[in-house]
Design a protein around this motif. Structure first.
Motif, mmCIF file in Angstrom:
data_model
loop_
_atom_site.group_PDB
_atom_site.id
_atom_site.type_symbol
_atom_site.label_atom_id
_atom_site.label_comp_id
_atom_site.label_asym_id
_atom_site.label_seq_id
_atom_site.Cartn_x
_atom_site.Cartn_y
_atom_site.Cartn_z
ATOM 1 N N LEU A 244 37.055 22.646 -4.959
ATOM 2 C CA LEU A 244 35.721 23.115 -5.309
ATOM 3 C C LEU A 244 35.704 23.531 -6.776
ATOM 4 C CD1 LEU A 244 32.904 23.710 -4.018
ATOM 5 C CD2 LEU A 244 33.658 26.100 -3.852
ATOM 6 N N TYR A 245 34.896 22.820 -7.569
ATOM 7 C CA TYR A 245 34.733 23.145 -8.985
ATOM 8 C C TYR A 245 33.562 24.115 -9.131
ATOM 9 C CZ TYR A 245 37.792 19.159 -9.912
ATOM 10 O OH TYR A 245 38.848 18.289 -9.933
ATOM 11 N N VAL A 246 33.745 25.124 -9.971
ATOM 12 C CA VAL A 246 32.742 26.178 -10.125
ATOM 13 C C VAL A 246 32.465 26.418 -11.605
ATOM 14 C CG1 VAL A 246 32.137 28.569 -9.598
ATOM 15 C CG2 VAL A 246 33.571 27.277 -8.003
ATOM 16 N N ALA A 247 31.189 26.365 -11.971
ATOM 17 C CA ALA A 247 30.784 26.673 -13.345
ATOM 18 C C ALA A 247 30.667 28.180 -13.516
ATOM 19 C CB ALA A 247 29.449 26.003 -13.667
ATOM 20 N N ASN A 248 31.113 28.677 -14.682
ATOM 21 C CA ASN A 248 31.086 30.115 -14.969
ATOM 22 C C ASN A 248 30.199 30.376 -16.181
ATOM 23 O OD1 ASN A 248 33.343 31.398 -13.154
ATOM 24 N ND2 ASN A 248 34.189 29.481 -13.946
ATOM 25 N N LEU A 249 28.974 30.802 -15.915
ATOM 26 C CA LEU A 249 28.021 31.014 -17.003
ATOM 27 C C LEU A 249 28.461 32.135 -17.931
ATOM 28 C CD1 LEU A 249 25.316 30.156 -18.208
ATOM 29 C CD2 LEU A 249 24.188 31.765 -16.664
ATOM 30 N N GLY A 250 29.228 33.102 -17.407
ATOM 31 C CA GLY A 250 29.631 34.240 -18.210
ATOM 32 C C GLY A 250 30.788 33.980 -19.147
ATOM 33 N N ARG A 251 31.439 32.800 -19.001
ATOM 34 C CA ARG A 251 32.565 32.487 -19.869
ATOM 35 C C ARG A 251 32.443 31.055 -20.368
ATOM 36 N NH1 ARG A 251 37.432 36.306 -19.078
ATOM 37 N NH2 ARG A 251 38.278 34.871 -20.608
ATOM 38 N N ASP A 252 33.579 30.411 -20.642
ATOM 39 C CA ASP A 252 33.530 29.097 -21.274
ATOM 40 C C ASP A 252 34.294 28.048 -20.479
ATOM 41 O OD1 ASP A 252 36.132 29.874 -21.674
ATOM 42 O OD2 ASP A 252 36.203 29.323 -23.794
ATOM 43 N N HIS A 253 34.445 28.268 -19.172
ATOM 44 C CA HIS A 253 35.316 27.375 -18.434
ATOM 45 C C HIS A 253 34.762 26.998 -17.055
ATOM 46 C CE1 HIS A 253 36.488 31.319 -16.775
ATOM 47 N NE2 HIS A 253 36.904 30.650 -15.700
ATOM 48 N N ILE A 254 35.371 25.943 -16.505
ATOM 49 C CA ILE A 254 35.135 25.528 -15.128
ATOM 50 C C ILE A 254 36.357 25.930 -14.309
ATOM 51 C CG2 ILE A 254 34.726 23.598 -13.559
ATOM 52 C CD1 ILE A 254 32.433 24.043 -15.472
ATOM 53 N N SER A 255 36.137 26.611 -13.191
ATOM 54 C CA SER A 255 37.224 26.996 -12.294
ATOM 55 C C SER A 255 37.376 25.953 -11.197
ATOM 56 C CB SER A 255 36.943 28.354 -11.646
ATOM 57 O OG SER A 255 36.735 29.360 -12.609
ATOM 58 N N VAL A 256 38.542 25.924 -10.593
ATOM 59 C CA VAL A 256 38.748 25.036 -9.453
ATOM 60 C C VAL A 256 39.516 25.779 -8.368
ATOM 61 C CG1 VAL A 256 40.844 24.018 -10.467
ATOM 62 C CG2 VAL A 256 39.631 22.800 -8.660
ATOM 63 N N LEU A 257 39.028 25.694 -7.143
ATOM 64 C CA LEU A 257 39.673 26.276 -5.977
ATOM 65 C C LEU A 257 40.192 25.134 -5.110
ATOM 66 C CD1 LEU A 257 37.362 28.355 -6.903
ATOM 67 C CD2 LEU A 257 37.622 29.324 -4.614
ATOM 68 N N ASP A 258 41.474 25.105 -4.879
ATOM 69 C CA ASP A 258 42.082 24.062 -4.057
ATOM 70 C C ASP A 258 41.940 24.470 -2.593
ATOM 71 O OD1 ASP A 258 43.435 21.875 -3.206
ATOM 72 O OD2 ASP A 258 45.393 22.480 -3.960
ATOM 73 N N LEU A 259 40.770 24.227 -2.029
ATOM 74 C CA LEU A 259 40.464 24.697 -0.678
ATOM 75 C C LEU A 259 41.140 23.873 0.408
ATOM 76 C CD1 LEU A 259 36.639 25.448 -1.010
ATOM 77 C CD2 LEU A 259 38.530 27.070 -1.118
ATOM 78 N N LYS A 260 41.512 22.635 0.058
ATOM 79 C CA LYS A 260 42.128 21.719 1.021
ATOM 80 C C LYS A 260 41.214 21.461 2.218
ATOM 81 C CE LYS A 260 46.785 23.147 -0.386
ATOM 82 N NZ LYS A 260 46.808 22.115 -1.434
ATOM 83 N N ILE A 261 39.915 21.521 1.952
ATOM 84 C CA ILE A 261 38.891 21.167 2.931
ATOM 85 C C ILE A 261 37.998 20.140 2.257
ATOM 86 C CG2 ILE A 261 36.966 21.985 4.336
ATOM 87 C CD1 ILE A 261 38.248 24.759 4.288
ATOM 88 N N GLU A 262 37.910 18.959 2.817
ATOM 89 C CA GLU A 262 37.173 17.882 2.161
ATOM 90 C C GLU A 262 35.688 18.195 2.093
ATOM 91 O OE1 GLU A 262 36.568 13.036 2.575
ATOM 92 O OE2 GLU A 262 38.020 14.105 3.828
ATOM 93 N N GLY A 263 35.090 17.908 0.952
ATOM 94 C CA GLY A 263 33.671 18.124 0.776
ATOM 95 C C GLY A 263 32.837 17.072 1.487
ATOM 96 N N GLN A 264 31.565 17.377 1.638
ATOM 97 C CA GLN A 264 30.648 16.399 2.221
ATOM 98 C C GLN A 264 30.538 15.217 1.275
ATOM 99 O OE1 GLN A 264 26.905 17.606 4.357
ATOM 100 N NE2 GLN A 264 25.946 16.774 2.522
ATOM 101 N N PRO A 265 30.689 13.988 1.770
ATOM 102 C CA PRO A 265 30.646 12.819 0.890
ATOM 103 C C PRO A 265 29.347 12.734 0.099
ATOM 104 C CG PRO A 265 31.424 12.216 3.064
ATOM 105 C CD PRO A 265 30.929 13.628 3.161
#
Length: 273
Positions: A244-265
């Motif tokens: 899961l990629y997450v945009a962070n408006l308060g900073r300058d980066h994109i975070s990623v969480l390795d959830l190991k749960i497949e997203g909806q296609p």
């Protein structure tokens, strides 16, 4: 069990307060900045909110500064799609989502705490109209369930998600509350393949999971504003489509969480008629 904030990784740096995030079919990540940047493709000259890719990977941009919806082609060509619907000027275009037939739903948040948000629909034919007049309490992120029976809408000012029935003729049916207690200021959301809905909260640096039975669970929170800092939009991606990629408006980066749960296609909901 919470996802450890220590395992939230920094995926990309150096962006100008990214708000929108989208993932292409080939895994390419796109984000929008507050000066109109669309990383990595083009600039439209204003503050880009939600980004959505169509099946041809043209990017649809909700442009806050210009109060308009734009399309950016893979070659970087910027085209105005619309800035009004049914004679009504867009106020705060915020987020959009395509269905499998190529119709685009997009939110106009309205004004903060004025309960005047609207959901519009741009039909594949090019006709745009009001889909659900609400009024919504700052309509924000949108999502479709796998069967495209409902359009899910974040109401940021009420810390909740509602859903609007999509009738067989494509028109809006009834609206109901789907999940509450998403404290504070929910913003973006995305489904996984199992029907769980992940919701980011801007004011509390949280990611929640709303299960199909509507039970709400906290997945991750960053009280130090480091890995997650005013998270806005989110999207599944990665080699196995389980991050899961997450945009962070308060900073300058994109975070990623390795959830190991497949997203909806993407673009693979119900079969197109």
């Amino acid at each position: 069990m919470l996802f450890p904030v220590s395992e939230v990784c920094n995926y990309a740096n150096g962006m100008d307060h990214p708000e929108g995030v989208a993932v292409g079919r080939d895994g390419t990540l796109y984000a929008g900045g507050e000066a109109g940047q669309i990383y990595r493709i083009s600039q439209s000259g204003s503050f880009c909110l939600g980004l959505t890719l169509d099946p041809s990977e043209n990017i649809y941009v909700c442009d806050l500064g210009k109060h308009a919806l734009y399309q950016v082609s893979m070659k970087g060509k910027v085209e105005l799609i619309l800035d009004s619907v049914e004679g009504r000027k867009l106020l705060t275009p915020n987020f959009s989502v395509f269905d499998s037939a190529g119709n685009l739903y997009f939110s106009d948040s309205g004004e903060w705490k004025q309960a005047n948000g609207i959901i519009y629909k741009l039909w594949r034919s090019g006709k745009a109209e009001v889909f659900a007049p609400g009024p919504f309490h700052f309509a924000n992120g949108l999502a479709l369930d796998a069967e495209e029976e409902f359009l899910y809408v974040v109401e940021s000012n009420l810390d909740r998600v509602v859903r609007v029935e999509i009738r067989q003729d494509g028109r809006a049916g009834s609206t109901e509350v789907y999940a509450e207690g998403l404290a504070r200021v929910p913003d973006g959301m995305a489904f996984d393949r199992e029907g769980n809905l992940y919701v980011t909260t801007y004011a509390s640096n949280c990611i929640y999971r709303v299960q199909p039975d509507r039970h709400v669970k906290l997945v991750c929170q960053d009280v130090e504003n480091l890995a997650l800092c005013q998270p806005t939009n989110c999207a599944f991606g990665g080699p196995d489509f389980d991050q899961l990629y997450v945009a962070n408006l308060g900073r300058d980066h994109i975070s990623v969480l390795d959830l190991k749960i497949e997203g909806q296609p993407l673009w693979c909901h119900k079969a197109t008629a």
